[in-house]
Design an enzyme around this catalytic site. Structure first.
Site, PDB file in Angstrom:
ATOM      1  N   ASP A 285     -13.350   0.542 -54.005  1.00 11.68           N
ATOM      2  CA  ASP A 285     -12.427  -0.551 -53.675  1.00 11.68           C
ATOM      3  C   ASP A 285     -11.553  -0.247 -52.455  1.00 11.68           C
ATOM      4  O   ASP A 285     -10.682  -1.045 -52.109  1.00 11.68           O
ATOM      5  CB  ASP A 285     -11.520  -0.865 -54.882  1.00 11.68           C
TER       6      ASP A 285
ATOM      7  N   ARG B  10      -8.376   3.413 -59.116  1.00 12.36           N
ATOM      8  CA  ARG B  10      -7.923   3.225 -57.729  1.00 12.36           C
ATOM      9  C   ARG B  10      -6.800   4.182 -57.325  1.00 12.36           C
ATOM     10  O   ARG B  10      -6.346   4.139 -56.171  1.00 12.36           O
ATOM     11  CB  ARG B  10      -7.493   1.765 -57.500  1.00 12.36           C
TER      12      ARG B  10
ATOM     13  N   ARG C 218      -0.674  -6.624 -61.862  1.00  9.32           N
ATOM     14  CA  ARG C 218      -0.780  -5.312 -61.230  1.00  9.32           C
ATOM     15  C   ARG C 218       0.605  -4.724 -60.949  1.00  9.32           C
ATOM     16  O   ARG C 218       0.997  -3.745 -61.566  1.00  9.32           O
ATOM     17  CB  ARG C 218      -1.573  -5.412 -59.924  1.00  9.32           C
TER      18      ARG C 218
ATOM     19  N   HIS D 236      -3.625 -10.963 -58.153  1.00 12.61           N
ATOM     20  CA  HIS D 236      -2.759 -10.502 -57.067  1.00 12.61           C
ATOM     21  C   HIS D 236      -2.150 -11.746 -56.395  1.00 12.61           C
ATOM     22  O   HIS D 236      -2.835 -12.780 -56.292  1.00 12.61           O
ATOM     23  CB  HIS D 236      -3.567  -9.783 -55.965  1.00 12.61           C
TER      24      HIS D 236
ATOM     25  N   CYS E 186      -7.867  -9.473 -48.765  1.00 13.69           N
ATOM     26  CA  CYS E 186      -7.962  -8.168 -49.437  1.00 13.69           C
ATOM     27  C   CYS E 186      -8.506  -7.101 -48.495  1.00 13.69           C
ATOM     28  O   CYS E 186      -8.135  -5.931 -48.584  1.00 13.69           O
ATOM     29  CB  CYS E 186      -8.875  -8.259 -50.648  1.00 13.69           C
TER      30      CYS E 186
HETATM   31  N1  ARG Z   1     -11.610  -4.791 -57.147  1.00 16.84           N
HETATM   32  C1  ARG Z   1     -10.315  -4.775 -56.581  1.00 16.84           C
HETATM   33  C2  ARG Z   1      -9.262  -4.752 -57.676  1.00 16.84           C
HETATM   34  O1  ARG Z   1      -9.447  -5.397 -58.672  1.00 16.84           O
HETATM   35  C3  ARG Z   1     -10.108  -5.957 -55.691  1.00 16.84           C
HETATM   36  C4  ARG Z   1      -8.839  -5.904 -54.926  1.00 16.84           C
HETATM   37  C5  ARG Z   1      -8.613  -7.113 -54.114  1.00 16.84           C
HETATM   38  N2  ARG Z   1      -7.508  -6.965 -53.241  1.00 16.84           N
HETATM   39  C6  ARG Z   1      -6.550  -7.859 -53.055  1.00 16.84           C
HETATM   40  N3  ARG Z   1      -5.693  -7.655 -52.120  1.00 16.84           N
HETATM   41  N4  ARG Z   1      -6.446  -8.922 -53.818  1.00 16.84           N
HETATM   42  O2  ARG Z   1      -8.271  -4.083 -57.561  1.00 16.84           O
END
Ligand code: ARG
Length: 274
Positions: free
Chosen positions: A65, A90, A136, A165, A268
């Protein structure tokens, strides 16, 4: 108004979907890395053709990612608030970003105390910082950012897991300072992604906003990047084209269908170096 920008991107050389941390990530769907690379290169070349500069982060085999560079932190007026990721898969990305910024000679780097996923959940308007939380970033992240940047922060509550997000639900179209107060910054957003109170805040702050339909939000149409004039956005978000043109913006559709399989699109993949 158009302003040339500096972006940070990372080639999806090691892109894959081997874990699922958002509803878009379906482990049974195969990912075509070559197609992802081609689509990503189109995005990078598109930025360059619009007069922007793009810096590249070196991809890491254990961090699929990492291509989503927007999540690595928030750089504003030469100060960086580093990310602290919500998911262990991550965690390692934070150090890659920190090392990159330090390598650029940036000394004003702060490691975050509270979970925040960088520009995934922070968006800059002319006068404010918009800060999403709920999936998040910690509800304490907005306060931490306000203290660090000395810029008023508007905290927004995200309630729909598909829009995990802030940058999947809202895009700032014009952040130029000096063009009126923040209330006149232009944004586009999908109201269904926000709690009733946050929706009311958005209506109050951005009465002129483009309000997106669910179909465009589901195409990740709000995961767009504006330079103040051109708005680079996922091509399937066709319902946003006319409203953008009516407000004097020039929409630039782009196909990032492979990256959508990880729940990401244009924004993203694009960290802004302000
Ligand atoms: N697979 C990543 C996650 O779920 C995607 C992140 C996407 N980034 C963003 N800025 N929305 O964290």
């Amino acid at each position: 108004m158009y302003r040339p920008r500096r972006y940070l991107m990372c080639p999806p050389e090691h892109f894959r979907v081997t874990y699922s941390i958002n509803p878009w990530m379906d482990l049974t769907k195969p990912v075509d890395v070559r197609l992802a690379m081609a689509q990503w290169s189109d995005l990078r070349d598109c930025y360059r053709s619009l007069g922007h500069s793009v810096e590249e982060l070196t991809p890491h085999p254990d961090l699929p990612d990492l291509v989503f560079t927007a999540n690595g932190g928030l750089l504003l007026e030469d100060r960086v608030l580093g990310a602290r990721f919500a998911h262990p898969e991550r965690y390692g990305e934070a150090a890659v970003h920190e090392e990159w910024h330090r390598g650029q000679g940036r000394s004003e780097f702060q490691r975050a105390q509270h979970t925040n996923e960088g520009e995934g959940d922070f968006a800059v308007t002319a006068d404010w910082l918009l800060a999403g939380h709920g999936f998040r970033s910690s509800p304490l992240a907005p306060q931490e950012a306000q203290e660090y940047f000395g810029r008023p922060v508007i905290a927004l509550d995200l309630v729909d897991p598909r829009f995990y997000h802030l940058d999947t639900a809202l895009c700032v179209l014009d952040d130029a300072p000096g063009e009126g107060d923040g209330a006149r910054s232009t944004v586009m957003y999908y109201p269904g992604a926000f709690s009733p109170g946050s929706r009311a805040v958005l209506r109050r702050l951005f009465p002129e906003a483009i309000v997106a339909a669910e179909s465009d939000a589901l195409a990740l149409g709000l995961n767009a990047v504006s330079d103040g004039h051109h708005v680079v956005l996922p091509q399937a978000a066709v319902g946003l084209l006319d409203p953008l043109r009516e407000r004097g913006f020039d929409p630039v559709p782009i196909d990032l269908s492979e990256l959508l399989k990880a729940g990401g699109s244009v924004k993203c993949c694009t960290g802004e170096l302000r």
